[in-house]
Design a protein around this motif. Structure first.
Motif, PDB file in Angstrom:
ATOM      1  N   ASP A  77       0.798  -1.059  -0.027  1.00  0.00           N
ATOM      2  CA  ASP A  77      -0.004   0.055   0.035  1.00  0.00           C
ATOM      3  C   ASP A  77       0.855   1.261   0.051  1.00  0.00           C
ATOM      4  N   ALA A  78       0.648   2.123  -0.824  1.00  0.00           N
ATOM      5  CA  ALA A  78       1.463   3.430  -0.886  1.00  0.00           C
ATOM      6  C   ALA A  78       1.550   3.975   0.211  1.00  0.00           C
ATOM      7  N   ALA A  79       0.650   4.437   0.682  1.00  0.00           N
ATOM      8  CA  ALA A  79       0.418   5.270   2.302  1.00  0.00           C
ATOM      9  C   ALA A  79       1.457   4.508   3.187  1.00  0.00           C
ATOM     10  N   ALA A  80       1.130   3.067   3.232  1.00  0.00           N
ATOM     11  CA  ALA A  80       1.572   2.400   4.547  1.00  0.00           C
ATOM     12  C   ALA A  80       3.234   2.519   4.295  1.00  0.00           C
ATOM     13  N   ILE A  81       3.629   2.160   3.086  1.00  0.00           N
ATOM     14  CA  ILE A  81       5.165   2.046   2.827  1.00  0.00           C
ATOM     15  C   ILE A  81       5.772   3.569   2.840  1.00  0.00           C
ATOM     16  N   ALA A  82       4.984   4.540   2.540  1.00  0.00           N
ATOM     17  CA  ALA A  82       5.325   6.036   2.393  1.00  0.00           C
ATOM     18  C   ALA A  82       5.754   6.491   3.794  1.00  0.00           C
ATOM     19  N   ALA A  83       4.881   5.732   4.678  1.00  0.00           N
ATOM     20  CA  ALA A  83       5.039   6.384   6.189  1.00  0.00           C
ATOM     21  C   ALA A  83       5.785   5.430   7.017  1.00  0.00           C
ATOM     22  N   ALA A  84       6.339   4.351   6.491  1.00  0.00           N
ATOM     23  CA  ALA A  84       6.903   3.255   7.306  1.00  0.00           C
ATOM     24  C   ALA A  84       8.236   3.710   7.780  1.00  0.00           C
ATOM     25  N   ASP A  85       8.886   3.571   8.955  1.00  0.00           N
ATOM     26  CA  ASP A  85      10.157   3.831   9.277  1.00  0.00           C
ATOM     27  C   ASP A  85      11.048   3.381   8.389  1.00  0.00           C
ATOM     28  N   PRO A  86      12.068   4.176   7.865  1.00  0.00           N
ATOM     29  CA  PRO A  86      12.875   3.767   6.803  1.00  0.00           C
ATOM     30  C   PRO A  86      13.731   2.416   7.263  1.00  0.00           C
ATOM     31  N   ASP A  87      14.222   2.622   8.490  1.00  0.00           N
ATOM     32  CA  ASP A  87      14.910   1.454   9.003  1.00  0.00           C
ATOM     33  C   ASP A  87      14.167   0.033   8.783  1.00  0.00           C
ATOM     34  N   ARG A  88      12.911   0.130   9.243  1.00  0.00           N
ATOM     35  CA  ARG A  88      12.021  -1.219   9.081  1.00  0.00           C
ATOM     36  C   ARG A  88      12.180  -1.495   7.689  1.00  0.00           C
ATOM     37  N   LEU A  89      11.868  -0.403   6.661  1.00  0.00           N
ATOM     38  CA  LEU A  89      11.850  -0.972   5.455  1.00  0.00           C
ATOM     39  C   LEU A  89      13.088  -1.763   4.989  1.00  0.00           C
ATOM     40  N   VAL A  90      14.174  -0.937   5.322  1.00  0.00           N
ATOM     41  CA  VAL A  90      15.464  -1.534   4.895  1.00  0.00           C
ATOM     42  C   VAL A  90      15.684  -3.174   5.512  1.00  0.00           C
ATOM     43  N   ALA A  91      15.134  -3.097   6.541  1.00  0.00           N
ATOM     44  CA  ALA A  91      15.218  -4.724   7.380  1.00  0.00           C
ATOM     45  C   ALA A  91      14.326  -5.640   6.506  1.00  0.00           C
ATOM     46  N   VAL A  92      13.328  -4.966   5.924  1.00  0.00           N
ATOM     47  CA  VAL A  92      12.484  -6.113   5.080  1.00  0.00           C
ATOM     48  C   VAL A  92      12.837  -6.262   3.745  1.00  0.00           C
ATOM     49  N   PHE A  93      13.674  -5.102   3.399  1.00  0.00           N
ATOM     50  CA  PHE A  93      14.429  -5.426   1.881  1.00  0.00           C
ATOM     51  C   PHE A  93      15.750  -6.317   2.222  1.00  0.00           C
TER      52      PHE A  93
END
Length: 192
Positions: free
Chosen positions: A52-68
């Motif tokens: 979801d664009a809004a959820a990913i945009a609002a995510a903590d960048p560190d959390r997103l890096v961990a996902v990747f």
């Protein structure tokens, strides 16, 4: 029409049904195999919980890096691609109200308009935008006037140049062969 861009039925189903997932897959399609790039959105969904664009945009960048970064990584450059995906999602929120499909559906655009909209997205240069436009036209029913011309060579029927032409494992092989031949020709030309 159902997409068949990967060897993973769940990944293909997500790409078919979620326009943002398809855009993210296209963004990830660089410096890794096409089918790996297009399975990336499924990995993100499984680890993050949503595409979801809004959820990913609002995510903590560190959390997103961990996902990747989680094995197997979403991309061979997980940190920079996590940032690019988050930036893409923020743009879709800001410019398109969070609706990725609006890029090619809002105000019944023609092919030239969709190409311009795609090129305005972060991470979508001219070639990537043309390939995505061809994918929309060849496989997802986009019929805006002039889409084939706007997509350039990628819009040619039966061309096997890009992900826009992959409809089966055999088509994937033909695309790979075409790319190999083009690289060999370019290398031979440089050697002259």
């Amino acid at each position: 029409m159902s997409l068949h861009l990967t060897d993973d039925a769940a990944a293909d189903e997500l790409l078919t049904n979620n326009p943002l997932a398809l855009l993210i897959g296209m963004l990830l399609d660089q410096q890794i195999a096409m089918e790996v790039a297009f399975t990336g959105p499924l990995k993100i969904q499984q680890r993050f919980g949503d595409i979801d664009a809004a959820a990913i945009a609002a995510a903590d960048p560190d959390r997103l890096v961990a996902v990747f970064t989680e094995t197997p990584a979403v991309h061979r450059f997980p940190g920079s691609m996590a940032t690019r995906v988050q930036t893409l999602c923020q743009t879709i929120v800001d410019e398109w109200g969070g609706d990725a499909a609006a890029i090619w559906t809002s105000d019944s655009p023609d092919g030239k308009t969709v190409l311009k909209r795609l090129k305005a997205l972060p991470g979508f240069g001219d070639q990537k935008a043309r390939i995505f436009l061809a994918l929309l036209g060849k496989q997802l029913g986009f019929d805006g006037a002039g889409w084939q011309e706007a997509a350039g060579a990628y819009g040619e029927p039966g061309s096997y140049r890009s992900v826009a032409d992959i409809t089966s494992p055999e088509a994937l092989q033909r695309v790979r062969e075409t790319k190999r031949a083009a690289k060999a020709a370019a290398k031979a030309e440089r050697a002259r």
